[in-house]
Design a protein around this motif. Structure first.
Motif, PDB file in Angstrom:
ATOM      1  N   GLY A 236       0.824  -1.213   0.000  1.00 32.76           N
ATOM      2  CA  GLY A 236       0.000   0.000   0.000  1.00 32.76           C
ATOM      3  C   GLY A 236       0.846   1.245   0.000  1.00 32.76           C
ATOM      4  O   GLY A 236       2.050   1.214   0.298  1.00 32.76           O
TER       5      GLY A 236
ATOM      6  N   ILE B 164      -4.481 -11.415  -4.058  1.00 30.31           N
ATOM      7  CA  ILE B 164      -4.589 -10.124  -3.366  1.00 30.31           C
ATOM      8  C   ILE B 164      -5.971  -9.971  -2.747  1.00 30.31           C
ATOM      9  O   ILE B 164      -6.981 -10.306  -3.368  1.00 30.31           O
ATOM     10  CB  ILE B 164      -4.368  -8.959  -4.355  1.00 30.31           C
TER      11      ILE B 164
ATOM     12  N   THR C 137       0.161   2.821  -4.861  1.00 29.57           N
ATOM     13  CA  THR C 137      -0.881   1.782  -4.749  1.00 29.57           C
ATOM     14  C   THR C 137      -0.988   0.960  -6.020  1.00 29.57           C
ATOM     15  O   THR C 137      -0.978  -0.277  -5.984  1.00 29.57           O
ATOM     16  CB  THR C 137      -2.246   2.428  -4.424  1.00 29.57           C
TER      17      THR C 137
ATOM     18  N   HIS D 198       2.158  -1.241  -6.506  1.00 27.21           N
ATOM     19  CA  HIS D 198       2.175  -2.412  -5.623  1.00 27.21           C
ATOM     20  C   HIS D 198       1.170  -3.463  -6.093  1.00 27.21           C
ATOM     21  O   HIS D 198       1.451  -4.671  -6.052  1.00 27.21           O
ATOM     22  CB  HIS D 198       1.857  -1.997  -4.185  1.00 27.21           C
ATOM     23  N   LEU D 199      -0.002  -3.009  -6.548  1.00 36.08           N
ATOM     24  CA  LEU D 199      -1.002  -3.938  -7.087  1.00 36.08           C
ATOM     25  C   LEU D 199      -0.450  -4.667  -8.317  1.00 36.08           C
ATOM     26  O   LEU D 199      -0.580  -5.881  -8.451  1.00 36.08           O
ATOM     27  CB  LEU D 199      -2.277  -3.167  -7.450  1.00 36.08           C
TER      28      LEU D 199
ATOM     29  N   VAL E  99      -8.046  -6.681  -0.469  1.00 34.10           N
ATOM     30  CA  VAL E  99      -7.899  -5.240  -0.251  1.00 34.10           C
ATOM     31  C   VAL E  99      -8.547  -4.845   1.075  1.00 34.10           C
ATOM     32  O   VAL E  99      -9.634  -5.334   1.421  1.00 34.10           O
ATOM     33  CB  VAL E  99      -8.536  -4.441  -1.410  1.00 34.10           C
TER      34      VAL E  99
ATOM     35  N   LEU F  74      -3.467  -5.510   0.295  1.00 30.26           N
ATOM     36  CA  LEU F  74      -3.270  -4.148  -0.204  1.00 30.26           C
ATOM     37  C   LEU F  74      -4.096  -3.205   0.651  1.00 30.26           C
ATOM     38  O   LEU F  74      -5.332  -3.293   0.666  1.00 30.26           O
ATOM     39  CB  LEU F  74      -3.681  -4.060  -1.673  1.00 30.26           C
TER      40      LEU F  74
END
Length: 624
Positions: free
Chosen positions: A185, A317, A303, A306-307, A319, A291
């Motif tokens: 994040g 992933i 953001t 990183h995603l 969130v 995340l």
């Protein structure tokens, strides 16, 4: 069953007038009335046929996917008063399911083997759960009722229920299930604070008190920003209850009373610490990625990056939208909609699943590992504690990605330990931290470590082993730990080395070929370019020696590229995921070929000869 179209509805259907119920023509224009009467009769005929079809086609009963022979999910119609022989058979079956799930199993009570949701009466359900509890006690496990659902697909029948039950082994000899979750994040999104609240058991005061215990350096405390990789643990006992530092004083106590451990890898969010974040993702082999997005700022800063990194490395992933206490409900909904748009884009192709209640959390945990496109979204606050329990329910039920068969296959291979961290501990000596990729490592085992700058491997002996800050005698494939090496010279070690069994006869390489995709480059990617290559725990600058079949690469193009390390040789595995970067240049791929040292020399000689020939030809060309 009540039919969807009743006579009253048919008489007052769309377009009917006030005098249609009597069947007489009350209008002045008889022709129009006759037409309307015919159309009404036509509609009635259609609805009668529709009614007849509905009687023959009742609502089909709901189904689950058919039961799989492998895996940790078992369907049972009912478990009411089994005979002793039947009970022993059921206990053996439960033991097999627990082994498949590495200590966890899910039982669906009231479901047939083909997945039909039949349901049970209250008395039968109570008796079945009692039998399941006896089975669990026999094999050394506890049960937790996850949820009960009513099956009501026919009004003629009485209401029946199905139950979903989690069975988990009581911890013994430190063989708890360990899952690693990388925390990603943007900077100031609340990653460290959320981990502090989860692992310490106390809510934050709104000024970052919860994160203080996670920081490793003074400048991190002063700035409030993580710059290094830190590890935090959260445990769940066999009954599904949270075990953290609120009730346990040490990590050893948490490990002793936990059947399942979640190890959070807290990574840096700032752009200038990106190489540390990439190293944490590639080296520590996380099972999942969390995340964290701040509700008041939305998708900002690193953001998206990183995603993209987590998706490139194929890490599942989920969130977490944090800080919902400092902004309005409309702002939170806007951030969630923004996330959903990004996740649904063609590059992501994810299916967002907003978790709003415990039932959603159970569904999300089960579908998350079964389907790679499902992405759960949580909205919570580390200050007020809003929806924090939903995240704990999700983490408690979250199953491992690998089954017991894959784990056994890895354990049968020769020992290979990746060196990620190196320490000097007083009265202990040199200590290395990392992950055991394959095999089994025991105290007193003799291994070789390398490659050194000269490409050789050095002999050493493993002293003691620690997992999650508590002593451990045996380390199995996939587990992270620290190994004490006694008086071994620390200066001979570096990050990126491997400790392997002497029987492996490890090979090293200066050059390798990789099939890559260039994600972004400002200009063109060509021979002579230098990039930082990340492969597992290896991080080193490499030069592009050649591009097969192409002179240069542009954004989005694919090619097989030959790289050469510029500093020292490395130990690589064929097929390993590769990520490279340099400034804004980024690319991903996998290693397709390893070149041995003699191949490197032959290639260099051939390349030099070709270069000299081309140079001579260019000199002989006539001048214009």
């Amino acid at each position: 069953m009540v039919d969807p179209v009743s006579p009253a509805v048919a008489r007052t259907g769309p377009g009917s007038g006030p005098g249609y119920g009597s069947g007489t023509c009350t209008g002045n224009n008889g022709r129009k009335a006759v037409k309307k009467s015919r159309s009404r009769r036509g509609k009635r005929g259609k609805k009668r046929r529709h009614k007849k079809n509905n009687k023959s086609n009742k609502t089909p009963p709901p189904y689950l996917p058919p039961e799989a022979e492998e895996g940790n999910i078992e369907y049972k119609l009912k478990l009411v008063n089994p005979t002793q022989y039947r009970f022993e058979h059921l206990a053996t079956q439960l033991k097999w399911r627990l082994q498949e799930g590495r200590g966890e199993a899910v039982y669906q009570i009231g479901v047939e083997d083909n997945g039909l949701l039949v349901g049970l009466s209250d008395a039968d359900m109570k008796a079945s759960l009692h039998t399941l509890k006896r089975m669990a006690e026999k094999v050394g496990a506890d049960i937790t009722l996850l949820r009960e659902r009513e099956v009501d697909y026919d009004l003629d029948r009485n209401s029946r229920k199905i139950a979903e039950v989690l069975v988990r082994k009581v911890p013994d000899d430190q063989q708890f299930l360990d899952l690693r979750v990388a925390v990603l994040g943007n900077v100031d999104s609340g990653k460290s604070t959320l981990l502090g609240v989860l692992t310490q058991g106390e809510l934050d005061n709104g000024r970052g008190r919860a994160r203080l215990n996670l920081f490793r350096h003074l400048h991190e405390i002063q700035s409030g920003r993580t710059s290094s990789i830190s590890f935090e643990i959260l445990g769940f006992n066999s009954k599904g209850e949270v075990v953290n530092y609120s009730e346990s004083r040490t990590a050893e106590e948490i490990c002793e009373s936990s059947s399942k451990m979640i190890t959070f890898i807290d990574l840096a969010g700032h752009q200038k610490y990106l190489k540390t974040t990439i190293f944490g993702l590639t080296s520590y082999c996380p099972d999942f990625a969390m995340l964290v997005v701040s509700a008041n700022t939305g998708i900002a800063g690193t953001t998206r990056e990183h995603l993209g990194l987590a998706m490139a490395l194929k890490v599942p992933i989920f969130v977490v939208v944090s800080k919902v206490d400092v902004c309005s409900r409309g702002t939170v909904e806007r951030t969630v909609r923004q996330l959903e748009r990004v996740l649904k884009q063609p590059g992501c192709n994810k299916v967002p699943l907003l978790v709003t209640n415990p039932d959603d959390a159970v569904t999300a945990a089960q579908q998350f590992t079964q389907s790679t496109c499902i992405t759960p979204i949580f909205t919570l606050s580390s200050v007020s504690g809003e929806s924090l329990d939903l995240l704990k329910v999700f983490l408690n039920i979250l199953p491992p990605l690998s089954n017991s068969k894959e784990q056994e296959e890895l354990m049968q291979q020769l020992t290979e330990f990746q060196v990620d961290e190196i320490y000097s501990v007083p009265d202990v000596g040199t200590v290395v931290g990392g992950t055991l990729y394959s095999g089994v490592c025991r105290e007193g085992e003799r291994l070789v470590v390398g490659p050194t700058d000269q490409g050789s491997f050095l002999r050493l002996k493993v002293g003691s082993i620690q997992r999650n800050r508590s002593a451990c005698r045996v380390l199995r494939a996939g587990q992270a730990a620290t190994l004490a090496l006694g008086n071994f010279d620390r200066s001979l070690l570096r990050k990126g080395m491997v400790m392997v069994s002497p029987k492996m006869n490890p090979t090293i390489c200066w050059q390798f070929e990789a099939a890559i995709v260039l994600l972004f480059h400002a200009k063109t990617f060509r021979r002579g370019s230098q990039v930082t290559v990340h492969v597992g725990n290896v991080r080193q600058t490499a030069t592009v020696e050649c591009l097969h079949g192409k002179e240069e690469l542009r954004t989005g193009e694919r090619a097989v590229v030959r790289f050469r390390f510029i500093k020292h040789p490395e130990y690589l595995r064929l097929g390993a995921k590769l990520l490279f970067r340099e400034g804004v240049t980024k690319g991903i791929g996998h290693i397709s070929r390893l070149l041995q040292p003699f191949q490197n020399q032959n290639h260099d000689q051939n390349h030099d000869q070709n270069h000299d020939q081309n140079h001579d030809q260019n000199q002989n060309l006539p001048e214009h």
